[in-house]
Design a protein around this motif. Sequence first.
Motif, mmCIF file in Angstrom:
data_model
loop_
_atom_site.group_PDB
_atom_site.id
_atom_site.type_symbol
_atom_site.label_atom_id
_atom_site.label_comp_id
_atom_site.label_asym_id
_atom_site.label_seq_id
_atom_site.Cartn_x
_atom_site.Cartn_y
_atom_site.Cartn_z
ATOM 1 N N ASP A 10 0.852 -1.180 0.000
ATOM 2 C CA ASP A 10 0.000 0.000 0.000
ATOM 3 C C ASP A 10 0.901 1.248 0.000
ATOM 4 O O ASP A 10 2.130 1.140 0.038
ATOM 5 N N PHE A 11 0.307 2.400 -0.022
ATOM 6 C CA PHE A 11 1.073 3.641 0.029
ATOM 7 C C PHE A 11 1.681 3.837 1.422
ATOM 8 O O PHE A 11 1.148 3.346 2.414
ATOM 9 N N ASN A 12 2.795 4.561 1.473
ATOM 10 C CA ASN A 12 3.414 4.924 2.749
ATOM 11 C C ASN A 12 3.458 6.450 2.866
ATOM 12 O O ASN A 12 2.799 7.167 2.102
ATOM 13 N N CYS A 13 4.237 6.953 3.817
ATOM 14 C CA CYS A 13 4.267 8.401 4.070
ATOM 15 C C CYS A 13 4.801 9.177 2.871
ATOM 16 O O CYS A 13 4.220 10.188 2.456
ATOM 17 N N ARG A 14 5.914 8.719 2.297
ATOM 18 C CA ARG A 14 6.532 9.441 1.188
ATOM 19 C C ARG A 14 5.628 9.466 -0.038
ATOM 20 O O ARG A 14 5.461 10.500 -0.693
ATOM 21 N N LEU A 15 5.058 8.321 -0.368
ATOM 22 C CA LEU A 15 4.189 8.243 -1.546
ATOM 23 C C LEU A 15 2.956 9.120 -1.376
ATOM 24 O O LEU A 15 2.516 9.789 -2.316
ATOM 25 N N THR A 16 2.380 9.123 -0.188
ATOM 26 C CA THR A 16 1.183 9.915 0.070
ATOM 27 C C THR A 16 1.473 11.405 -0.056
ATOM 28 O O THR A 16 0.733 12.153 -0.709
ATOM 29 N N ALA A 17 2.556 11.849 0.581
ATOM 30 C CA ALA A 17 2.900 13.276 0.534
ATOM 31 C C ALA A 17 3.273 13.705 -0.879
ATOM 32 O O ALA A 17 2.825 14.749 -1.373
ATOM 33 N N PHE A 18 4.082 12.908 -1.538
ATOM 34 C CA PHE A 18 4.540 13.269 -2.876
ATOM 35 C C PHE A 18 3.391 13.280 -3.875
ATOM 36 O O PHE A 18 3.322 14.157 -4.747
ATOM 37 N N GLU A 19 2.501 12.297 -3.769
ATOM 38 C CA GLU A 19 1.380 12.223 -4.706
ATOM 39 C C GLU A 19 0.602 13.533 -4.765
ATOM 40 O O GLU A 19 0.286 14.038 -5.848
ATOM 41 N N LEU A 20 0.338 14.115 -3.607
ATOM 42 C CA LEU A 20 -0.448 15.342 -3.561
ATOM 43 C C LEU A 20 0.381 16.575 -3.900
ATOM 44 O O LEU A 20 -0.118 17.504 -4.547
ATOM 45 N N TYR A 21 1.643 16.577 -3.508
ATOM 46 C CA TYR A 21 2.434 17.804 -3.571
ATOM 47 C C TYR A 21 3.360 17.880 -4.783
ATOM 48 O O TYR A 21 4.089 18.850 -4.959
ATOM 49 N N ARG A 22 3.316 16.900 -5.651
ATOM 50 C CA ARG A 22 4.346 16.765 -6.695
ATOM 51 C C ARG A 22 4.468 17.986 -7.602
ATOM 52 O O ARG A 22 5.570 18.301 -8.071
ATOM 53 N N ASP A 23 3.360 18.681 -7.866
ATOM 54 C CA ASP A 23 3.430 19.844 -8.756
ATOM 55 C C ASP A 23 4.195 21.009 -8.149
ATOM 56 O O ASP A 23 4.582 21.937 -8.867
ATOM 57 N N TYR A 24 4.410 20.988 -6.825
ATOM 58 C CA TYR A 24 5.112 22.077 -6.149
ATOM 59 C C TYR A 24 6.579 21.746 -5.886
ATOM 60 O O TYR A 24 7.256 22.457 -5.151
ATOM 61 N N ILE A 25 7.046 20.638 -6.477
ATOM 62 C CA ILE A 25 8.437 20.218 -6.331
ATOM 63 C C ILE A 25 9.119 20.272 -7.695
ATOM 64 O O ILE A 25 8.585 19.743 -8.678
ATOM 65 N N ASN A 26 10.259 20.923 -7.747
ATOM 66 C CA ASN A 26 11.102 20.887 -8.948
ATOM 67 C C ASN A 26 12.304 20.011 -8.658
ATOM 68 O O ASN A 26 12.962 20.175 -7.627
ATOM 69 N N ALA A 27 12.591 19.066 -9.541
ATOM 70 C CA ALA A 27 13.775 18.214 -9.402
ATOM 71 C C ALA A 27 14.104 17.654 -10.777
ATOM 72 O O ALA A 27 13.256 17.022 -11.405
ATOM 73 N N ASN A 28 15.310 17.886 -11.226
ATOM 74 C CA ASN A 28 15.669 17.531 -12.598
ATOM 75 C C ASN A 28 16.643 16.367 -12.695
ATOM 76 O O ASN A 28 17.272 16.171 -13.724
#
Length: 304
Positions: A130-148
């Motif tokens: 199932d999802f964990n803490c990182r997956l849950t947070a990243f799923e919702l917030y991904r558009d506000y993170i830049n990483a190349n």
Amino acid sequence: MKLKGYILTLICTTALLTGCTNKTDEVIIKDSEKKQMESMQSNYSKNYNLIYSNLIDEKTKDEFIDKLYKSGINNKYIEQFESQLDFYNKVMEGMDGLEGKFKSTDKPQAEYDEVYAIHEWEKKEYLYQDFNCRLTAFELYRDYINANGKHIDEPINLMFDLDSIKNNPLAQFSKEDTNKFISLYDVIKTKDTTDQNVHINEIKKEWKKRDITFKDNKNVSMINAYLHDYDEKELFIGHSGILIDDNGELLFLEKYSFLVPYQVSKFNNKKELYSYLMDRLDVDKTGNGSKPIIMENGNILKFE
């Protein structure tokens, strides 16, 4: 993989291995940041009553989902989150400790029947995590993170997370999302010291190398807690969550590990949130590791 590494991973089902650092790219830590960290670490205590919900009550869930929509998070990601939330709560229906409406407790942490969760998951023969803490947070917030960063090999410390991304039918991550996820959550090499300022410097240098930045959103932010694996001389994000500012009241969304419930907690201020996180994460009794480093987006979590 060392046994000690597996024990550490229980904090968020994280395994530990490699990372790299750019030794020539110095980043200056401001005096204000040093003073803030010293003040925070010198004295924290339980100064809150934990108020939390697992969103199994439809009214409570709908009210929280509405706050997510109003926060500016991509509607598609919120719909995906709601599907995962409903799936988990249906699978674990009957688990002791699940709360629908917000409940207040004088205990520092919510308590769940994890043995029940393991049995239910195995009984249904799901062949994925199932999802964990990182997956849950990243799923919702991904558009506000830049990483190349671009990745050929999959980091061993994220093998369980990446297994969920690949095999959980509710996971919807593009290749770009997955690369961004790895860039943010892969371990960071650090020096052999308990000095947090040194570790913060290493985090900032590595983020610069990976081109990691965060976009501003006055309503919502990402909380990441770096833990110190002193044997491997590495820093890893042992917990991750989303913080929503609801007209001054703070709502912290987390899913502590693959099998524990989704949880939303209410705090009056960031000091309460900090105390809550440190109560859970500051577990090293050896004196060999530094205390957890709590980040809000790209900065140290700050409070008065």
